[in-house]
Design a protein around this motif. Structure first.
Motif, PDB file in Angstrom:
ATOM      1  N   ASP A 110       0.862  -1.179   0.000  1.00  0.00           N
ATOM      2  CA  ASP A 110       0.000   0.000   0.000  1.00  0.00           C
ATOM      3  C   ASP A 110       0.902   1.233   0.000  1.00  0.00           C
ATOM      4  O   ASP A 110       1.835   1.326   0.803  1.00  0.00           O
ATOM      5  CB  ASP A 110      -0.913  -0.008   1.232  1.00  0.00           C
ATOM      6  CG  ASP A 110      -1.934   1.120   1.239  1.00  0.00           C
ATOM      7  OD1 ASP A 110      -1.512   2.295   1.180  1.00  0.00           O
ATOM      8  OD2 ASP A 110      -3.146   0.842   1.304  1.00  0.00           O
ATOM      9  N   ARG A 112       0.274   4.232   0.915  1.00  0.00           N
ATOM     10  CA  ARG A 112       0.193   5.025   2.148  1.00  0.00           C
ATOM     11  C   ARG A 112       0.984   4.368   3.280  1.00  0.00           C
ATOM     12  O   ARG A 112       1.462   5.051   4.189  1.00  0.00           O
ATOM     13  CB  ARG A 112      -1.265   5.243   2.546  1.00  0.00           C
ATOM     14  CG  ARG A 112      -2.019   6.078   1.528  1.00  0.00           C
ATOM     15  CD  ARG A 112      -3.319   6.616   2.085  1.00  0.00           C
ATOM     16  NE  ARG A 112      -4.151   7.181   1.036  1.00  0.00           N
ATOM     17  CZ  ARG A 112      -5.333   7.726   1.238  1.00  0.00           C
ATOM     18  NH1 ARG A 112      -5.831   7.800   2.464  1.00  0.00           N
ATOM     19  NH2 ARG A 112      -6.040   8.207   0.230  1.00  0.00           N
ATOM     20  N   LYS A 297      -6.087   1.790   1.792  1.00  0.00           N
ATOM     21  CA  LYS A 297      -6.693   2.925   1.091  1.00  0.00           C
ATOM     22  C   LYS A 297      -5.929   3.339  -0.163  1.00  0.00           C
ATOM     23  O   LYS A 297      -6.415   4.144  -0.949  1.00  0.00           O
ATOM     24  CB  LYS A 297      -6.824   4.120   2.045  1.00  0.00           C
ATOM     25  CG  LYS A 297      -7.791   3.849   3.198  1.00  0.00           C
ATOM     26  CD  LYS A 297      -9.162   3.441   2.669  1.00  0.00           C
ATOM     27  CE  LYS A 297     -10.093   2.941   3.724  1.00  0.00           C
ATOM     28  NZ  LYS A 297     -11.377   2.465   3.155  1.00  0.00           N
ATOM     29  N   ASP A 298      -4.727   2.785  -0.355  1.00  0.00           N
ATOM     30  CA  ASP A 298      -3.991   3.029  -1.597  1.00  0.00           C
ATOM     31  C   ASP A 298      -3.115   1.820  -1.899  1.00  0.00           C
ATOM     32  O   ASP A 298      -1.929   1.953  -2.207  1.00  0.00           O
ATOM     33  CB  ASP A 298      -3.144   4.298  -1.484  1.00  0.00           C
ATOM     34  CG  ASP A 298      -2.772   4.865  -2.847  1.00  0.00           C
ATOM     35  OD1 ASP A 298      -3.326   4.394  -3.863  1.00  0.00           O
ATOM     36  OD2 ASP A 298      -1.922   5.766  -2.902  1.00  0.00           O
ATOM     37  N   THR A 319      -9.234   1.734  -4.836  1.00  0.00           N
ATOM     38  CA  THR A 319      -8.125   2.543  -4.335  1.00  0.00           C
ATOM     39  C   THR A 319      -7.480   3.211  -5.542  1.00  0.00           C
ATOM     40  O   THR A 319      -7.626   2.754  -6.677  1.00  0.00           O
ATOM     41  CB  THR A 319      -7.062   1.694  -3.598  1.00  0.00           C
ATOM     42  OG1 THR A 319      -6.356   0.883  -4.552  1.00  0.00           O
ATOM     43  CG2 THR A 319      -7.682   0.799  -2.535  1.00  0.00           C
ATOM     44  N   ASP A 320      -6.750   4.284  -5.284  1.00  0.00           N
ATOM     45  CA  ASP A 320      -6.122   5.021  -6.383  1.00  0.00           C
ATOM     46  C   ASP A 320      -5.140   4.142  -7.155  1.00  0.00           C
ATOM     47  O   ASP A 320      -5.113   4.146  -8.390  1.00  0.00           O
ATOM     48  CB  ASP A 320      -5.402   6.260  -5.852  1.00  0.00           C
ATOM     49  CG  ASP A 320      -6.362   7.342  -5.392  1.00  0.00           C
ATOM     50  OD1 ASP A 320      -7.549   7.282  -5.772  1.00  0.00           O
ATOM     51  OD2 ASP A 320      -5.936   8.247  -4.648  1.00  0.00           O
TER      52      ASP A 320
END
Length: 384
Positions: A110, A112, A297-298, A319-320
């Motif tokens: 991830d 983040r 979340k990413d 997620t992006d």
């Protein structure tokens, strides 16, 4: 030709780490590398590997940064070569390992998590982003969508509210109250990371603390992260089942999953839990492979690439970085709009051309750039 040492140290999560290590071993060998394996479960003497020089020593969710030899020397410091700790969960769970004064390089799944380590763990020499590679597949086993007997498959553990409550009952009441407050922020705004929620929690209390204390707070309140991941999984599964759609699950704990009135779901098929490799192979028979991120979340969970490799449509929270990698080759959902799931699932199940297009595009996006062979090549070229 490179030389690598792989640490085969634990079999948690359906022996998934054994699977990851074995897949990487064979990929490195195919690339011409010389590969040693330290199998801690067989009580091998790690000193046998300390006299050799390696291009990299690799472990998944490693506990080695906190371990020492009989003479008191830290094991990671004794290696002749860079030590890579491939972390597949939030770094907060590895606070003691990441804060150990040993030379280590970290890989996260991830982006983040990468930023989190860069900010809060200056002890770490480097940190980079790399999703877990796609599981090796047999192209001859990939069936057309219409020939697959399972509509929706979810291979995951179910963590019941009772389990979380039992964990919370073991901590003091003030901390328990704080966990629920941090959890409530993420439930109210599902875009928040655990770090975001913790920052909000501290701001409301007008506490301005240094980074080395913030990371300790994150680890101390880890149950908020555990609870929100379990909550997300719970509400997504209920949203699907409440449409009347059949869902097949495989993993630990699902016999405890009931309606809120304690009655079972007639449309929930529970398969016996099995090892990671066998569970991944079940995707050959699924039209849809469901993914619910563990509050990444990413990031990218390995279920996404398993779907792509096995010819199943992936439905996942967005997620992006997942959008960047997969584009429109997967079906995304948002936790705050779960009512959209029904239409999205029906389109996949009743439009074979649409589903076939998705799986073909996903396979093309993932099969080369995110294979174990490609990851092994990057390791040998020092690009990881």
């Amino acid at each position: 030709m490179g030389r690598f040492l792989l640490i085969r140290s634990k079999g948690v999560c359906y022996e998934s780490f054994y699977t990851f290590t074995d897949c990487l071993y064979h990929a490195l060998r195919r690339c011409g590398a010389d590969v040693d394996v330290y199998d801690e479960s067989k009580s091998a003497n790690i000193r046998l590997f300390l006299s050799k020089s390696y291009d990299a020593i690799i472990d998944f969710d490693s506990t080695l940064p906190g371990k020492k030899l009989d003479d008191g020397m830290q094991i990671v410091s004794a290696f002749d070569g860079p030590f890579i700790n491939y972390i597949v969960d939030h770094p907060l769970y590895f606070h003691s390992q990441l804060s150990a004064e040993v030379p280590q390089h970290v890989i996260c799944i991830d982006r983040r998590h990468v930023s989190y380590i860069q900010k809060y763990y200056p002890e770490v020499e480097s940190v980079s982003f790399a999703p877990l590679p796609m599981m090796p597949v047999n192209i001859n086993d990939i069936k057309s969508i219409k020939d697959r007997p399972i509509d929706i498959l979810f291979t995951a553990t179910y963590t019941s509210p009772q389990f979380i409550q039992n964990k919370l009952s073991q901590i003091n009441p003030d901390a328990r109250h704080d966990v629920f407050e941090i959890l409530s922020y993420m439930q109210a705004d599902t875009s928040l990371t655990m770090e975001d929620a913790m920052s909000k929690f501290l701001k409301i209390r007008d506490k301005n603390i240094p980074d080395n204390m913030f990371r300790q707070f994150m680890q101390y309140y880890y149950l908020a992260d555990t609870a929100v991941a379990a909550w997300a999984r719970d509400i997504v599964v209920r949203a699907i089942l409440n449409t009347g759609q059949k869902l097949t699950v495989c993993g630990h704990g699902w016999n405890d999953f009931k309606r809120y009135d304690k009655t079972p779901y007639d449309n929930l098929e529970i398969l016996p839990e099995t090892g990671y490799h066998r569970a991944a192979d079940m995707a050959y028979n699924a039209k849809i492979l469901l993914n619910v991120m563990p509050w990444f979340k990413d990031g990218v969970h390995d279920r996404v690439f398993t779907a792509a490799g096995h010819g199943a449509v992936c439905i996942s929270d967005e997620t992006d970085v997942l959008d960047k990698i997969m584009g429109d080759s997967y079906v995304s959902f948002n936790h705050s709009r779960l009512e959209d799931l029904s239409c999205k699932i029906k389109k996949v199940l009743f439009d074979d051309d649409y589903a076939t297009s998705l799986v073909a595009t996903a396979y093309n996006k993932v099969s080369e750039d995110y294979s174990y062979n490609e990851f092994a090549k990057r390791l040998m070229n020092g690009q990881v």
